[in-house]
Structure formats: C-alpha cells, structure tokens
Design an enzyme around this catalytic site. Structure first.
Site, mmCIF file in Angstrom:
data_model
loop_
_atom_site.group_PDB
_atom_site.id
_atom_site.type_symbol
_atom_site.label_atom_id
_atom_site.label_comp_id
_atom_site.label_asym_id
_atom_site.label_seq_id
_atom_site.Cartn_x
_atom_site.Cartn_y
_atom_site.Cartn_z
ATOM 1 N N ASP A 98 -23.697 35.224 30.477
ATOM 2 C CA ASP A 98 -25.173 35.107 31.521
ATOM 3 C C ASP A 98 -25.718 36.892 31.675
ATOM 4 O OD1 ASP A 98 -23.541 35.372 34.870
ATOM 5 O OD2 ASP A 98 -25.922 35.319 33.831
ATOM 6 N N HIS A 128 -24.131 29.564 33.385
ATOM 7 C CA HIS A 128 -25.354 29.392 34.655
ATOM 8 C C HIS A 128 -26.085 28.614 35.118
ATOM 9 C CE1 HIS A 128 -26.381 33.158 37.308
ATOM 10 N NE2 HIS A 128 -25.377 33.477 36.272
ATOM 11 N N ASP A 169 -31.145 36.221 34.753
ATOM 12 C CA ASP A 169 -29.868 35.921 35.026
ATOM 13 C C ASP A 169 -30.170 34.357 35.813
ATOM 14 O OD1 ASP A 169 -27.909 37.562 37.813
ATOM 15 O OD2 ASP A 169 -27.080 35.260 36.571
ATOM 16 N N GLU A 197 -22.610 29.883 40.515
ATOM 17 C CA GLU A 197 -22.300 31.200 39.912
ATOM 18 C C GLU A 197 -22.030 31.852 41.089
ATOM 19 O OE1 GLU A 197 -23.419 34.095 38.908
ATOM 20 O OE2 GLU A 197 -21.854 34.805 38.310
ATOM 21 N N GLU A 198 -23.697 32.633 41.239
ATOM 22 C CA GLU A 198 -23.933 33.019 42.039
ATOM 23 C C GLU A 198 -23.391 33.213 43.427
ATOM 24 O OE1 GLU A 198 -25.145 35.159 40.861
ATOM 25 O OE2 GLU A 198 -27.455 34.671 39.601
ATOM 26 N N HIS A 217 -31.811 39.088 40.849
ATOM 27 C CA HIS A 217 -31.247 38.519 41.608
ATOM 28 C C HIS A 217 -32.561 38.800 42.976
ATOM 29 C CE1 HIS A 217 -26.873 38.337 41.909
ATOM 30 N NE2 HIS A 217 -27.429 37.962 41.051
HETATM 31 N N1 LIG Z 1 -22.420 39.785 38.903
HETATM 32 C C1 LIG Z 1 -23.275 39.855 37.591
HETATM 33 C C2 LIG Z 1 -24.574 40.619 37.116
HETATM 34 C C3 LIG Z 1 -23.671 41.011 36.586
HETATM 35 C C4 LIG Z 1 -23.277 41.046 35.535
HETATM 36 C C5 LIG Z 1 -22.512 41.739 34.246
HETATM 37 C C6 LIG Z 1 -23.197 43.230 34.454
HETATM 38 I I1 LIG Z 1 -22.830 44.499 33.264
HETATM 39 C C7 LIG Z 1 -23.716 43.701 35.682
HETATM 40 C C8 LIG Z 1 -24.403 42.561 36.569
HETATM 41 C C9 LIG Z 1 -24.712 38.319 38.331
HETATM 42 O O1 LIG Z 1 -25.506 38.386 39.397
HETATM 43 N N2 LIG Z 1 -24.321 37.040 38.107
HETATM 44 O O2 LIG Z 1 -24.491 35.990 38.513
HETATM 45 ZN ZN LIG Z 2 -26.363 36.938 39.412
HETATM 46 ZN ZN LIG Z 3 -25.709 34.782 36.325
#
Ligand SMILES: N[C@H](Cc1ccc(I)cc1)C(=O)NO
Ligand SMILES: [Zn+2]
Ligand SMILES: [Zn+2]
Length: 290
Positions: free
Chosen positions: A178, A96, A116, A150-151, A255
C-alpha cells in the site's frame, strides 16, 4: 522455509521487470474518476482489474481470477496460481483497489489514488506479468488480491481474512503493498513492525540484502491498523508491510485529487523496487514443497 534457495529462478526473473509497465497501470487506474467502494467508478475499477489480470494470465490453466462479493457494491479481485505439489499452502500478495477523497467521495468526486494505492496494485501486476512471462509454476498456491474498501476500515480484507480463517486455509505468509511509489525519505523500503510478524520481516530484509543489495532498508511503525496487513495479522496469519517512506514523511497528497502520478515524481522507479522485492517473496515462499 525462509531459506533463500531459489536464487537462479529469482535472478532470471528480476531483470525482466520494467517500471514502464508499472507506470502504465498507475495511469490506467488513476483515470477512473475515483475508485470509491460505493460508486459506479469503484465497481468499474474492480471489473477492469479482473479483466486485466485475466488478460495477463491467458493460456495458463493453473491460474484463475475471481471477484469476492461484499455487502457493498465494489468487489475485491483474487487471482490464484494453483500450486503444483503443495497447493494447500498459500502465499498472499495484496494491495487495495479502492481510493478516497478525504473531503467526501461521491460519483463526481476526483480521487485518482495514484500512490494510494494504484502504485501497490501496479507493483503486484508487474510481478504477475513476469511470473507468467517466465513460465514460473509455484509448488505452493500463490494469490494476488486487490482489496475493496480499504479506506473505510480495511473492510474488504477483513471479510477475506475472516473467510480464509473460517475455512482453515493455511496461509503461510502475506505481504501488503500500500503506497510504493512516492519516495518521501532517504531510505528506499521501510518495513513496518506493528501488526506484522518479526520473523517474516527478517526474511523480507534478507530477500532485500540478497537480491537488491543497493536498497536501503528502514524500519518504522504506524501506531494503528494502517492498511490491510492488519486484517491478516488480526486473524493470526504472518503479515509484512513494506512501505515507501518513514511515517512522518508519508505522501502529503493522499486522499486528495492531487494524489497523481505527476505528484509521485512522474516516475515508477520507486515502485519497481517493491515489485522486485515482492517477486522474490512470492518465488522463495512459493517454491517450498510439502
Ligand atoms: N492510513 C493509510 C495511509 C498511510 C499508511 C501508512 C503510513 I506510514 C502513512 C499513511 C491509508 O490511507 N491507507 O490507504
Ligand atoms: Zn489511503
Ligand atoms: Zn492505502
């Protein structure tokens, strides 16, 4: 098929992959104030990626880059390498392009999203660069996707996966990247087993043991729809989600304004492992005839 019958091609391409290129892309994407799905920066980041992928693909008449329109400002970016003699079967590699600050993201809010998910987009971009540099032409169609939004609920990939299902597109496999660059755990690549396909996950594990024998493989679960792979599995497609760490050891900076390249270890060696795995995935699946 899941047979590893393209070893000479994969082994010729893997050594060309470089962490320095991945680092550059992470820093380029981190330079946007944020990449939030409704800000001007988020729109600019999408346009930047489209241009970047077009530059890499220049000269290849079998490669096109488009933007997928959504009901919000930020567009998703889709690059297509049209298959030679089996183009109706499609392989997808995604990540993303948006970022978020958990405190709320306005025009001026800092959200570099280096891990991220600039890391995933950067890992994919290095796959593209090497496939083009090596003159690889797939028999199936390959698609690289930079998802918007995505978020905020996997919204970009939801729109895309639903439209592919509605068009009855034969997507034979999807890999989600990701967060690929923060090494939070002792193992290298963790294959997530929820919202993914077991048989495809086993194929990915075989790719790793065959092509990257030094890589230590782990398994874990998110327990919820934690990234865009869930949009594809939700439509009945086979998805895999290789992740940078175990669930409990995930990157604490995400984040926030501190999700930076420096806080990812100031390196891209970890992301390079994902680039190599993803290249093997795309070539082995992409080389199957009708
Ligand atoms: N929730 C996911 C972050 C995320 C994804 C997998 C794991 I394991 C821990 C955390 C996110 O913010 N994706 O953008
Ligand atoms: Zn994220
Ligand atoms: Zn992510």
């Amino acid at each position: 098929s899941y047979a590893l019958d393209n070893q000479s091609v994969v082994n010729a391409l893997l050594p060309q992959m470089q962490d320095s290129n991945i680092a550059q892309t992470i820093n380029d994407l981190s330079a946007f104030t944020n990449r939030y799905y409704t800000t001007t920066h988020g729109v600019n980041a999408s346009n930047w990626l489209k241009t970047r992928w077009q530059q890499i693909a220049a000269g290849r008449s079998d490669i096109t880059v488009e933007q997928f329109n959504h009901s919000w400002a930020q567009k998703s970016v889709i690059l297509t390498i049209k298959g030679t003699d089996n183009p109706s079967e499609v392989v997808v590699l995604g990540g993303h392009l948006d970022s978020i600050n958990g405190q709320g993201t306005s025009e001026s809010t800092r959200a570099p999203g280096a891990d991220d998910d600039a890391s995933g987009i950067a890992s994919m971009t290095e796959v593209l660069r090497v496939l083009v540099a090596g003159g690889y032409k797939p028999r199936r169609t390959l698609k690289l996707m930079g998802y918007a939004a995505e978020e905020v609920g996997l919204r970009g990939s939801q729109d895309i996966a639903k439209s592919f299902k509605a068009a009855n597109t034969n997507v034979v496999g999807v890999m989600q990247l990701d967060m690929t660059n923060y090494k939070g755990s002792d193992k290298d690549i963790y294959l997530y087993t929820d919202y993914t396909d077991n048989a495809q996950n086993q194929f990915v594990a075989n790719l790793l043991t065959t092509y990257l024998p030094a890589i230590k493989i782990g398994y874990d679960k998110c327990g919820y729809a934690c990234s865009d792979h869930a949009s594809w599995s939700g439509q009945g497609y086979f998805a895999s989600m290789p992740f940078e760490s175990s669930f409990t050891q995930d990157n604490p900076y995400i984040h926030t304004a501190n999700d930076t390249y420096a806080n990812s270890g100031n390196q891209a060696q970890h992301a390079l492992k994902f680039s190599k795995m993803a290249l093997a995935f795309m070539v082995e699946l992409g080389s199957d005839g009708p």
